[in-house]
Design an enzyme around this catalytic site. Structure first.
Site, PDB file in Angstrom:
ATOM      1  N   LEU A 157      89.890  49.663  15.334  1.00  0.00           N
ATOM      2  CA  LEU A 157      89.714  48.106  14.949  1.00  0.00           C
ATOM      3  C   LEU A 157      90.996  47.801  14.112  1.00  0.00           C
ATOM      4  CD1 LEU A 157      87.875  45.740  14.467  1.00  0.00           C
ATOM      5  CD2 LEU A 157      87.037  46.941  12.503  1.00  0.00           C
ATOM      6  N   SER A 158      91.422  46.691  14.583  1.00  0.00           N
ATOM      7  CA  SER A 158      92.764  45.937  13.806  1.00  0.00           C
ATOM      8  C   SER A 158      93.712  47.020  13.931  1.00  0.00           C
ATOM      9  CB  SER A 158      92.063  45.561  12.428  1.00  0.00           C
ATOM     10  OG  SER A 158      92.940  44.744  11.850  1.00  0.00           O
ATOM     11  N   ALA A 159      94.168  47.382  12.735  1.00  0.00           N
ATOM     12  CA  ALA A 159      95.345  48.292  12.632  1.00  0.00           C
ATOM     13  C   ALA A 159      95.142  49.526  13.206  1.00  0.00           C
ATOM     14  CB  ALA A 159      95.775  48.551  11.198  1.00  0.00           C
ATOM     15  N   GLY A 161      93.096  49.754  15.892  1.00  0.00           N
ATOM     16  CA  GLY A 161      93.175  49.377  17.206  1.00  0.00           C
ATOM     17  C   GLY A 161      94.587  49.374  17.722  1.00  0.00           C
ATOM     18  N   ALA A 181      90.077  46.994  19.699  1.00  0.00           N
ATOM     19  CA  ALA A 181      89.389  46.085  19.104  1.00  0.00           C
ATOM     20  C   ALA A 181      90.312  45.181  18.157  1.00  0.00           C
ATOM     21  CB  ALA A 181      88.161  46.408  18.490  1.00  0.00           C
TER      22      ALA A 181
END
Length: 211
Positions: A157-159, A161, A181
């Site tokens: 997720l985010s970083a 991801g 994501a």
């Protein structure tokens, strides 16, 4: 005046009422005391080479046999392994479908916001930095948990991801597939200065160049 006594309820009604009361008590107890689970998220103290200075956490459902898949989960900025494990919902599916989880964790020692360094060349190159540490965790799981090496996946997720994209790009021979994501393309930035533009501004590269 004679007052008649109320009729006694039939035995069947008494039995039903008793059963409902017992069930209500059992349900109340179940709601107060959740079922115990032996398996829990544990930290692995030593998993091999760790040039990226990451911590390894793992979860294996009770009675998980060898030859099962592995999913590597990468948290976002300001998060950690235990919080992502608790909130992401992956535990439910690991229990339901029978696979292990490995959760690498970075810290403020690596990045002030506890982000994976998806934009630093030294951490996004095969055999170096954080990417190499995550690869070592997978090797540990294959050797010690009996993970099927052909069914290793990564999700973030985010970083995390963005770091998933790093792992898929640098170790295509290790990961069968992955999901990103709210992440970023591999090497859309190679420094902290470039990272902000990559996250919040348009890219000048074509899809083919990114690929």
């Amino acid at each position: 005046m004679v007052t008649s006594l109320p009729a006694r309820p039939p035995r069947a009604a008494l039995a039903l009422t008793t059963l409902l009361l017992v069930l209500a008590g059992l349900l109340g107890t179940a709601l107060i005391t959740p079922p115990a689970r032996a398996a829990s998220l544990v930290q692995v103290g030593s998993f091999g080479a760790n040039p990226g200075n990451l911590a390894m956490y793992a979860y294996r459902p009770d009675g998980l046999p060898s030859g099962r898949p592995l999913v590597v989960l990468l948290h976002g900025c300001t998060q950690n392994a235990s919080g992502y494990f608790a909130d992401s919902g992956w535990r439910k599916y690991a229990d339901q479908w029978g696979f292990a989880l490995v959760l690498p964790q970075t810290s403020s020692a690596n990045n002030s916001s506890s982000c994976f360094n998806w934009f630093q060349t030294g951490d996004t190159t095969r055999g170096q930095g954080e990417a190499a540490s995550i690869r070592a965790m997978v090797a540990y799981a294959v050797a010690d948990y009996g993970t099927d090496p052909s069914r290793v996946y990564v999700s973030g997720l985010s970083a995390g991801g963005a770091m998933s994209a790093v792992m898929l790009a640098t170790y295509p021979d290790v990961f069968a597939a992955g999901s990103i994501a709210a992440g970023l393309a591999y090497r859309c930035a190679s420094s902290l200065t470039e990272a902000s533009g990559c996250q919040y501004g348009p890219t000048s590269r074509t899809p083919a160049a990114v690929g």
